[in-house]
Design a protein around this motif. Structure first.
Motif, PDB file in Angstrom:
ATOM      1  N   LEU A  60     -14.588  11.647  12.982  1.00  0.00           N
ATOM      2  CA  LEU A  60     -15.927  12.057  13.389  1.00  0.00           C
ATOM      3  C   LEU A  60     -16.605  10.983  14.235  1.00  0.00           C
ATOM      4  CD1 LEU A  60     -17.073  13.716  10.046  1.00  0.00           C
ATOM      5  CD2 LEU A  60     -16.452  14.879  12.181  1.00  0.00           C
ATOM      6  N   PRO A 117     -14.159  19.475   7.194  1.00  0.00           N
ATOM      7  CA  PRO A 117     -15.265  18.854   7.942  1.00  0.00           C
ATOM      8  C   PRO A 117     -14.928  18.568   9.399  1.00  0.00           C
ATOM      9  CG  PRO A 117     -15.030  17.837   5.786  1.00  0.00           C
ATOM     10  CD  PRO A 117     -13.856  18.749   5.949  1.00  0.00           C
ATOM     11  N   LEU A 118     -13.696  18.185   9.664  1.00  0.00           N
ATOM     12  CA  LEU A 118     -13.301  17.914  11.038  1.00  0.00           C
ATOM     13  C   LEU A 118     -13.310  19.201  11.871  1.00  0.00           C
ATOM     14  CD1 LEU A 118     -10.427  15.448  10.197  1.00  0.00           C
ATOM     15  CD2 LEU A 118     -12.407  14.869  11.613  1.00  0.00           C
ATOM     16  N   ALA A 160     -15.036  21.834  11.253  1.00  0.00           N
ATOM     17  CA  ALA A 160     -16.425  22.267  11.403  1.00  0.00           C
ATOM     18  C   ALA A 160     -17.129  21.513  12.527  1.00  0.00           C
ATOM     19  CB  ALA A 160     -17.178  22.070  10.086  1.00  0.00           C
ATOM     20  N   ALA A 161     -16.668  20.285  12.801  1.00  0.00           N
ATOM     21  CA  ALA A 161     -17.258  19.475  13.864  1.00  0.00           C
ATOM     22  C   ALA A 161     -16.617  19.744  15.223  1.00  0.00           C
ATOM     23  CB  ALA A 161     -17.127  17.998  13.525  1.00  0.00           C
ATOM     24  N   ASP A 214     -18.340  18.042  22.352  1.00  0.00           N
ATOM     25  CA  ASP A 214     -19.704  17.555  22.118  1.00  0.00           C
ATOM     26  C   ASP A 214     -19.930  16.162  22.695  1.00  0.00           C
ATOM     27  OD1 ASP A 214     -20.507  19.848  20.750  1.00  0.00           O
ATOM     28  OD2 ASP A 214     -19.761  19.097  18.832  1.00  0.00           O
ATOM     29  N   GLY A 243     -15.464  11.637  17.556  1.00  0.00           N
ATOM     30  CA  GLY A 243     -16.219  12.803  17.965  1.00  0.00           C
ATOM     31  C   GLY A 243     -15.406  13.847  18.703  1.00  0.00           C
ATOM     32  N   ALA A 244     -15.909  15.066  18.694  1.00  0.00           N
ATOM     33  CA  ALA A 244     -15.263  16.177  19.382  1.00  0.00           C
ATOM     34  C   ALA A 244     -15.531  16.087  20.874  1.00  0.00           C
ATOM     35  CB  ALA A 244     -15.776  17.507  18.844  1.00  0.00           C
TER      36      ALA A 244
END
Length: 320
Positions: free
Chosen positions: A258, A284-285, A287-288, A265, A261-262
């Motif tokens: 995270l 969670p990953l 979802a991000a 984004d 980051g993606a």
């Protein structure tokens, strides 16, 4: 022909790169490795490039697997003699064969060659199966901020073994550095970009700090997939946990992914591999916006390392 780019630094990055080369052997794939140079420094009049040398020696099969750095079968007579003269750092010993590399590189640099050209000439001694690209031809050095001032990263890492609490990291020279010849072009033309399981703060972080590299990653049509250097809440090798703590990131596979980051984004990653013990991080990953898979990450023996490399490429294919 498949064109693969790897962002690499440290022992983990070197071993992953070797596994990738072996995994795609015979397929016609081209591998280009963008290597961290912010661990570099001048010592005894020589330009020392630890990460470049680790990758070179590992791919050449001449590295010391037990120590994790330097050449196998080393002697240290020259370092001992230098220390008698009070030259260099007594806690930073260079082997005699390793010094040969540093002398040759410094000679080329003094003759006016950029670092990238020196790397190409030195690497040509061996059949590496990959092209090595320093992240920049400019001098960038990581310094560690502590309560008592700053010190070169090598002093903090090698002399103090990261025992002095770090308050932050300065990539000196990064703000004025430009990507070395071929770096941006390699990323732009890649079919896949892989972020090795290297220290995210002081190995991959400096690469991303060079203006133009993060932008090239954002623009490339290739999927960008990383491999977690954290397994089960612990570092695989080294002291990345001390680095993560200093920047307020948990020593956790999901937290590191995270932090990158993606890409959708404004981050770096399209995909992130975590170990099977960290399977709960996948949710969670995802979802991000980061495609995630839980696979065995331990590179304990060659077959396991090659399987990991293939898993990274498979995730890149699925994230394309």
């Amino acid at each position: 022909m498949r064109d693969i780019v790897v962002l690499s630094g440290g022992v983990g990055g070197a071993r992953f790169t070797r596994a990738l080369r072996d995994a795609v052997e015979g397929t016609g794939a081209r591998i280009r490795v963008i290597v961290n140079t912010a661990d570099d420094m001048w010592m005894a009049g020589l330009r020392i490039c630890p990460d470049l040398d680790s990758v070179t020696y590992t791919l050449a099969g001449v590295n010391d697997e037990q120590r994790g750095w330097g050449r196998v079968g080393e002697t240290e007579r020259v370092s001992a003699e230098l220390h008698e003269w009070g030259i260099g750092w007594p806690w930073f010993t260079l082997g005699d064969l390793d010094l040969g590399m540093h002398i040759a590189r410094t000679s080329l640099l003094r003759d006016g060659a950029p670092l990238s050209a020196a790397v190409a000439q030195l690497a040509a001694r061996w059949e590496l199966g990959a092209e090595l690209l320093p992240m920049t031809d400019d001098e960038v050095e990581t310094h560690v901020v502590t309560d008592d001032g700053t010190m070169h990263f090598q002093e903090w890492w090698t002399r103090h073994r990261a025992s002095v609490p770090a308050r932050g990291f300065q990539m000196r020279g990064a703000e004025a550095a430009t990507p070395a010849a071929g770096v941006v072009e390699a990323i732009a033309g890649a079919d896949a970009v892989l972020v090795a399981p290297s220290n995210p703060i002081v190995s991959i972080g400096p690469i991303l700090a060079v203006e133009g590299i993060r932008e090239a990653l954002a623009a490339t049509a290739a999927p960008v997939v990383g491999v977690s250097p954290i397994i089960g809440g612990s570092v695989v090798r080294g002291m990345a946990d001390a680095c993560l703590t200093a920047v307020g990131t948990a020593t956790d596979a999901a937290a590191v992914g995270l932090r990158y980051g993606a890409r959708a984004d404004g981050g770096v990653l399209d995909g992130w591999l975590v170990d099977t013990v960290d399977a709960e991080a996948v949710g969670p990953l995802e979802a991000a916006g980061i495609a995630a898979r839980a696979v065995p990450l331990w590179m304990t023996e060659p077959d396991a390392a090659r399987t990991l490399a293939r898993d990274a490429l498979a995730l890149a294919d699925s994230a394309r």
